[in-house]
Design a protein around this motif. Structure first.
Motif, mmCIF file in Angstrom:
data_model
loop_
_atom_site.group_PDB
_atom_site.id
_atom_site.type_symbol
_atom_site.label_atom_id
_atom_site.label_comp_id
_atom_site.label_asym_id
_atom_site.label_seq_id
_atom_site.Cartn_x
_atom_site.Cartn_y
_atom_site.Cartn_z
ATOM 1 N N SER A 223 0.766 -1.161 -0.055
ATOM 2 C CA SER A 223 -0.086 0.182 -0.063
ATOM 3 C C SER A 223 0.964 1.400 0.070
ATOM 4 O O SER A 223 2.006 1.313 0.516
ATOM 5 N N TYR B 219 -3.459 -9.411 0.810
ATOM 6 C CA TYR B 219 -4.184 -8.271 1.055
ATOM 7 C C TYR B 219 -3.940 -8.022 2.593
ATOM 8 O O TYR B 219 -4.074 -7.214 3.008
ATOM 9 N N GLN C 202 -5.422 1.885 -3.595
ATOM 10 C CA GLN C 202 -4.814 0.382 -3.656
ATOM 11 C C GLN C 202 -4.987 -0.008 -5.334
ATOM 12 O O GLN C 202 -4.592 -1.091 -5.591
ATOM 13 N N CYS C 203 -5.368 0.843 -6.169
ATOM 14 C CA CYS C 203 -5.775 0.441 -7.345
ATOM 15 C C CYS C 203 -4.479 0.912 -8.384
ATOM 16 O O CYS C 203 -3.872 1.720 -8.036
ATOM 17 N N ARG D 54 -5.856 -2.857 -11.787
ATOM 18 C CA ARG D 54 -6.186 -3.805 -10.706
ATOM 19 C C ARG D 54 -7.026 -2.928 -9.801
ATOM 20 O O ARG D 54 -6.534 -1.928 -9.380
ATOM 21 N N ILE D 55 -8.162 -3.255 -9.696
ATOM 22 C CA ILE D 55 -9.127 -2.771 -8.743
ATOM 23 C C ILE D 55 -9.374 -3.269 -7.460
ATOM 24 O O ILE D 55 -9.689 -4.366 -7.493
ATOM 25 N N ALA D 56 -9.352 -2.405 -6.373
ATOM 26 C CA ALA D 56 -9.467 -2.899 -4.968
ATOM 27 C C ALA D 56 -10.433 -2.003 -4.194
ATOM 28 O O ALA D 56 -10.614 -1.108 -4.526
ATOM 29 N N GLU E 47 -14.109 -2.670 -1.446
ATOM 30 C CA GLU E 47 -14.890 -3.402 -0.604
ATOM 31 C C GLU E 47 -16.417 -3.457 -0.816
ATOM 32 O O GLU E 47 -16.978 -2.281 -1.284
ATOM 33 N N ARG F 202 -11.752 -11.696 -7.062
ATOM 34 C CA ARG F 202 -11.498 -12.277 -5.769
ATOM 35 C C ARG F 202 -12.078 -11.541 -4.546
ATOM 36 O O ARG F 202 -11.892 -10.444 -4.305
ATOM 37 N N MET G 186 -11.771 -11.245 -0.841
ATOM 38 C CA MET G 186 -10.644 -11.388 0.109
ATOM 39 C C MET G 186 -10.981 -11.729 1.499
ATOM 40 O O MET G 186 -10.387 -11.339 2.470
ATOM 41 N N GLU H 39 -10.751 -7.819 -4.945
ATOM 42 C CA GLU H 39 -9.960 -7.574 -6.080
ATOM 43 C C GLU H 39 -10.378 -7.708 -7.225
ATOM 44 O O GLU H 39 -10.777 -8.962 -7.513
ATOM 45 N N CYS H 40 -10.124 -7.051 -8.442
ATOM 46 C CA CYS H 40 -10.344 -7.684 -9.977
ATOM 47 C C CYS H 40 -9.424 -6.887 -10.975
ATOM 48 O O CYS H 40 -8.729 -6.045 -10.319
#
Length: 479
Positions: free
Chosen positions: A243, A320, A377-378, A388-390, A392, A427, A429, A459-460
């Motif tokens: 991060s 993560y 986080q992206c 990569r997209i993070a 919640e 995914r 997490m 995440e995806c």
């Protein structure tokens, strides 16, 4: 593929054998030789036969005979293998000379740089020496020698394993080192049933997470602000993305599992877990694909050998989890209000709960499910040609009805609606209990959460439509 004649030769010293085991293979198509037709490649070895079919087996040579084909290991007394690639070249490079390779000294430096990057643990543990040498024509002495090292730019990573965990210790300024021991469950092993010495019940193993803050002079470090994943082999399995810090600082972190714990600074927890380190090592090894660059709960070896149900999400979300623990426990100064401490600590360490502040959603009689994207986080993933997209998934409200939300992304257009982007590698997490999603349309995911669901990070990978460059194209979340 790096041999112009598609040939590789092997020479191995085997324990208990005085001679060297020699074998080779040429990757060539069907061919004829001495009046016989062959459907496979060519092999160097001893001619033999199995089930009436001619085969090649390894041959055994004395050191002086192997020297004639450059496969001697006269300076190596321990077991190991020499690999020879005749007429080596670099097909994926344009800056090669007439010989098909770059300057040999530059090539040696690249070899040792790569060895330092991926094997600095084994080098620092004095279990591996790696040198690349240049010989010309019939010269018996090397004209140039390059050696892989674990110091200098890799020393901040090495230091991660040398500091013992100390309660309250953090890495807030350049040069600071800190670490923490995190419990990690290893599931019961049930196979091979005919070898009971390898079987065990579920137990708690330890993951040592260490970090070193780096100074401004070291901010050009390769792999900075990443987490090196390491087990007992002494090889870095991968560098997990870390991060970003709100203060703009950089760091080097390392996570040690399995038998690698015997090579780092001891703590009370690692000492108590010592007798199970070999079992933990085997679990993480079983979770590696053939490329040895990840820990996954989906490998055949792991799924056939362990009672992996109930443990898959923990292993899948280990990156993560390490990022969250690193930021919350080791790299930021956080003082919780007296009445929040225990609950906040749970959120830091429990994989199933997000540790960042969630967007406030007022409790109402109806329920809502929201996708909260964590922009920090992206990141762009070049090898995936996408982002990569993070974020919640968060549910609020008191209704017992199932809450739904859809997730999609589209290009930012000057006018009208932009094109839809594809979503892959989704995914969750944490616990997948009480939540599901429909991915029948790769451009629009629909999530459904039951009333028992609270939140889960995800995440995806998001990729643009054909012809759009993801590095420069803008896009936004829809839904």
């Amino acid at each position: 593929m790096h041999s112009r004649i598609f040939t590789v030769l092997f020479s191995s010293r085997i324990e208990g054998r005085k001679k060297l085991r020699i074998f080779g293979r040429s990757e060539i198509p069907a061919h004829e030789m001495d009046g016989k037709s062959w459907l496979d490649g060519a092999y160097m070895g001893s001619e033999s036969e199995k089930d009436g079919i001619p085969i090649a087996e390894s041959t055994w040579m004395k050191e002086r005979d192997a020297e004639k084909i450059l496969l001697n290991r006269d300076n190596e007394t321990e077991c190991g293998t020499t690999i020879l690639i005749p007429t080596f070249h670099e097909p994926d490079r344009d800056d090669t000379g007439s010989s098909g390779i770059r300057d040999p000294e530059e090539l040696c430096r690249d070899f040792t740089k790569a060895a330092s990057k991926w094997f600095w643990p084994a080098i620092s543990w004095e279990r591996l020496d790696f040198k690349a040498r240049v010989f010309r024509e019939e010269g018996k002495l090397a004209e140039y020698i390059s050696e892989a090292r674990a110091d200098e730019i890799w020393s901040p990573f090495v230091e991660c394993g040398r500091v013992e965990p100390f309660e309250g210790a953090k890495s807030l300024f350049p040069g600071d080192n800190s670490s923490i021991d995190v419990e990690f469950p290893i599931p019961r092993r049930v196979e091979p049933s005919d070898n009971p010495e390898l079987l065990h019940d579920e137990f708690k193993s330890i993951v040592r997470l260490g970090v070193t803050r780096v100074s401004s002079k070291e901010e050009c470090l390769p792999c900075r602000s990443t987490i090196a994943l390491i087990r007992g082999s002494g090889m870095v399995i991968d560098y997990a993305e870390g991060s970003k810090l709100s203060d703009g600082g950089s760091y080097c972190a390392a996570a040690f599992v399995g038998t690698s714990l015997s090579e780092i600074a001891e703590s009370e927890k690692t000492e108590l877990s010592r007798e199970n380190n070999a079992f933990a090592e085997e679990y993480f090894r079983a979770g590696e694909p053939v490329t040895h660059d990840d820990w996954l709960p989906t490998t055949r070896r792991l799924r056939e050998s362990y009672t992996w149900r109930g443990h898959a999400n923990r292993l899948r979300g280990i990156r993560y989890e390490l990022r969250q623990i690193l930021i919350q426990n080791l790299l930021t100064s956080f003082i919780a209000p007296p009445d929040e401490g225990p609950e906040m600590l749970k959120r830091m360490i429990n994989l199933g709960r997000g540790s960042k502040e969630k967007k406030s959603l007022a409790k109402t009689k109806s329920s809502a499910l929201e996708v909260v994207i964590d922009r920090a986080q992206c990141s762009f993933i070049k090898k995936a040609n996408g982002w990569r997209i993070a974020g919640e998934l968060v549910r609020s409200g008191e209704s017992n009805r199932t809450a739904k939300v859809h997730l999609s992304f589209q290009s930012i257009a000057d006018s009208g609606q932009g094109e839809m982007w594809g979503i892959s590698d989704m995914r969750l997490m944490g616990s997948e209990q009480y939540i599901s999603y429909d991915d029948s349309d790769a451009r629009r995911f629909i999530f459904s959460a039951e009333n028992q669901f609270s939140s889960v990070p995800f995440e995806c990978i998001v990729k643009p439509p054909s012809g759009v460059n993801p590095e420069i194209a803008g896009f936004r979340k829809v839904g």
